[in-house]
Scaffold this motif. Sequence first.
Motif, short mmCIF file in Angstrom:
data_model
loop_
_atom_site.label_atom_id
_atom_site.label_comp_id
_atom_site.label_asym_id
_atom_site.label_seq_id
_atom_site.Cartn_x
_atom_site.Cartn_y
_atom_site.Cartn_z
N PHE A 16 -10.18 -1.81 -6.76
CA PHE A 16 -9.22 -1.88 -5.65
C PHE A 16 -8.56 -3.25 -5.56
N CYS A 17 -7.36 -3.22 -4.96
CA CYS A 17 -6.76 -4.49 -4.56
C CYS A 17 -7.53 -5.03 -3.36
N PHE A 68 5.92 0.18 -6.70
CA PHE A 68 5.36 0.97 -5.60
C PHE A 68 6.46 1.80 -4.93
N LYS A 69 7.65 1.24 -4.83
CA LYS A 69 8.77 1.96 -4.23
C LYS A 69 9.11 3.19 -5.06
N VAL A 70 9.12 3.02 -6.39
CA VAL A 70 9.40 4.14 -7.29
C VAL A 70 8.33 5.23 -7.14
N ILE A 71 7.07 4.82 -7.14
CA ILE A 71 5.97 5.78 -7.02
C ILE A 71 6.03 6.53 -5.68
N PHE A 93 -2.86 6.26 -7.38
CA PHE A 93 -2.36 5.01 -7.97
C PHE A 93 -2.14 3.96 -6.88
N LEU A 94 -1.50 4.38 -5.79
CA LEU A 94 -1.19 3.45 -4.70
C LEU A 94 -2.46 2.97 -4.00
N GLN A 103 1.60 4.55 7.53
CA GLN A 103 2.29 5.79 7.18
C GLN A 103 1.75 6.38 5.88
N SER A 104 1.36 5.52 4.94
CA SER A 104 0.79 6.03 3.68
C SER A 104 -0.53 6.75 3.91
#
Length: 558
Positions: A16-17, A68-71, A93-94, A103-104
């Motif tokens: 993880f990040c 991340f925006k693309v994903i 992935f995110l 929101q995610s």
Amino acid sequence: MDIENFKSLLNLDSVFCENTIISSEILQRIDCILKNSLNNISDESLGVYKKFVVMKQEAPEGMKKELFKVIKNYQKEKIEQKDFLDALLMNRFLIVKSKLDAQSYYNIAEILLNIKEIELSKIFLDYYLKSETNLPLKLLTVANFYNLNLKDYKSAIKYYEQYLNIEETKPVIFTTLGNLYKKAYGDESLKEQIYYFERAYQLKPNDRLTLHSLAFDYEKIGDKKNANKYYSELLNNNPTDIDYYNYGGFLISCGDLYNGHKYLTHRFLIDDINLKYPQNLDIMKKWNFQDDISDKTILVHYEQGFGDTFMYCRFVPLLKNLCKKIIFVVQDEVFDLIKNSHLISNNIEIISSKSNIQNIEYDYSIALMDLPYILKTTTQNIPFSQGYLEIDNKKINEYKEKYLKISNNLRVGIAYQGNKKANYKGRDIEFSKFSKMLDLPGIDFYSFNMENENDTRIKNLSQTFTNFTPTACAIKNMDIIVSTDNVILNLSGALGVKTIGLFNKYPNFRWYKLSGENIGYYSSVTPLQVEQEDLWATVISHTINILKEYNKTYVKKI
């Protein structure tokens, strides 16, 4: 991609990040879902994941932000296409590569819900709760999720009520809470329902849903004054035929039989298969209640169930004062009984429903349950409350000799269930609740229910009921009938047989009188009503005491 390559791909991306609130265990559960559903994930999404999974945590922030925006956009497209497993893979992935915003977490909760992973969905909803800083938005979002998505109405109530501590100006929230209390707690929450609907009414007094709910709830608690107030407001606010029909039922329950049945005439304009005008009649011949029928032939047609026919057939003979001839169409199962009941059939042509109605000559038709309105019926002039259906004594004795026990005991018939297809379920009592009653000495018990109880203390007679003539014979052979609100109660009352009627807290609207020695429509039926819905112990105990006392003075019929 085969499963082993997919496992290796996921293992490349398991660190993880920083600052994540998601545990390794939760990630493993997501991985398990993805691995078990690999065949349902598109090659396109697997390719996208494989392409970007090699990105390191220490990659430039600008590059990560763009990726991340693309994903996120890609997973949004997949959600719109209802490819929820593809969307979950992208969010996997995110989860590992980025610090998710509130929101995610919510989006993942919705994805998991759509693939039936309810418990995991709730975990991500909890992550959303911990992450969202906008308190009103957070409470409303979670309340809506529990209400609309999870159908967990009790949890939804909790969050909507917390929301009201911050914001009290939205009538829809009060209306929603009133309805949620109804769904979660039923009629036990009428106090809370009324409170929230009243709050909604203060903010938006013309809202039809609110007026409808207040009228219904006040009617249920017996507050007829307030119920009438909100019904009246509803009828002055773009009323529908359902509104008129409901108001008619309310008026009948208040004892206003004339006006109640007047409003009840709207039932045929409602889109309800149970309330249609008899389909085999020429609608062009439906009487408008205004044309002169003094020299006309009127066809009266049954409607709804057998109990309705037994209750309302009493009004048919009174129509003779208004018209030249009456043809009365009844269900085939009751044809023989009604045809041989002279008080009803005298100078009236009784026709079975199996007859070809199209070949019958008549001038106008009328539905049976409209007669109380036409005849200006009130509680003071209900006809033949002492009984009006008849059965030949020879048939009664033949039935007794063929089917009943030979003894000097009191005979008690029990009917504890109504028609399973009817839309009123509050009249059924579990057979087991009568166990103590069946132990009473000196009484022979007979069941009038269609299902055999397999209990030696009671004899089931249902197999003898080929139509309602033998049913009537069985009833006439009983000393007392104990019945809930069903066809047996109506038939017993119409035959003038002593009956104990067992009524739930919220009975059908037609029972305007459920106290005293009789129920108004039938002088031989004594009502007993529960104080709380479906809690029958007290009325059954009362019934037992009545049977005990009656048995003390009982003299065997000869």
